[in-house]
Design a protein around this motif. Structure first.
Motif, PDB file in Angstrom:
ATOM      1  N   UNK A  31       9.263  35.715 -10.516  1.00 23.17           N
ATOM      2  CA  UNK A  31       9.143  36.942 -11.075  1.00 23.17           C
ATOM      3  C   UNK A  31       9.270  38.139 -10.648  1.00 23.17           C
ATOM      4  N   UNK A  32       9.326  39.288 -11.591  1.00 26.79           N
ATOM      5  CA  UNK A  32       9.380  40.662 -10.344  1.00 26.79           C
ATOM      6  C   UNK A  32       8.286  41.088  -9.149  1.00 26.79           C
ATOM      7  N   UNK A  33       7.212  40.613  -9.819  1.00 28.52           N
ATOM      8  CA  UNK A  33       5.642  40.310  -8.403  1.00 28.52           C
ATOM      9  C   UNK A  33       6.689  40.320  -7.339  1.00 28.52           C
ATOM     10  N   UNK A  34       7.308  39.068  -7.028  1.00 27.24           N
ATOM     11  CA  UNK A  34       8.063  38.909  -5.879  1.00 27.24           C
ATOM     12  C   UNK A  34       8.571  39.616  -4.428  1.00 27.24           C
ATOM     13  N   UNK A  35       8.847  40.459  -5.392  1.00 25.97           N
ATOM     14  CA  UNK A  35       9.337  42.070  -4.384  1.00 25.97           C
ATOM     15  C   UNK A  35       8.255  43.213  -3.928  1.00 25.97           C
ATOM     16  N   UNK A  56      11.024  37.872 -18.875  1.00 30.29           N
ATOM     17  CA  UNK A  56      10.491  37.533 -17.920  1.00 30.29           C
ATOM     18  C   UNK A  56       9.441  38.827 -17.525  1.00 30.29           C
ATOM     19  N   UNK A  57       8.401  38.959 -17.047  1.00 30.07           N
ATOM     20  CA  UNK A  57       7.352  40.101 -16.565  1.00 30.07           C
ATOM     21  C   UNK A  57       7.221  40.439 -18.208  1.00 30.07           C
ATOM     22  N   UNK A  58       7.876  41.660 -18.371  1.00 27.00           N
ATOM     23  CA  UNK A  58       7.618  42.401 -19.560  1.00 27.00           C
ATOM     24  C   UNK A  58       8.305  42.955 -20.072  1.00 27.00           C
TER      25      UNK A  58
END
Length: 72
Positions: A31-35, A56-58
């Protein structure tokens, strides 16, 4: 959170933090939260852009998608 509309009408989300030359962080299968742990290290010197892949994500998704469809 920002969004752009792809050629097929799908809404694609992205995050942007900091100012300066762009640095785009693309997540693979995660997910983008990886970063999240990495962004603070770069956002003082760069405009960090984190796109959310389709579905994925929003970002929205479509039932069918191909590379050819996305470039129309």
């Amino acid at each position: 959170m920002y969004t752009v509309t792809s050629a097929d009408g799908t809404s694609i989300a992205y995050e942007q933090r900091g100012e300066g030359p762009p640095l785009i962080l693309v997540h693979g299968g995660s997910s983008p939260q990886y970063w999240e742990p990495i962004v603070p290290r770069f956002s003082d010197d760069f405009r960090v852009v984190i796109p959310h892949r389709r579905g994925v994500g929003a970002s929205e998704d479509t039932d069918e998608y191909s590379l050819e469809q996305g470039s129309q």
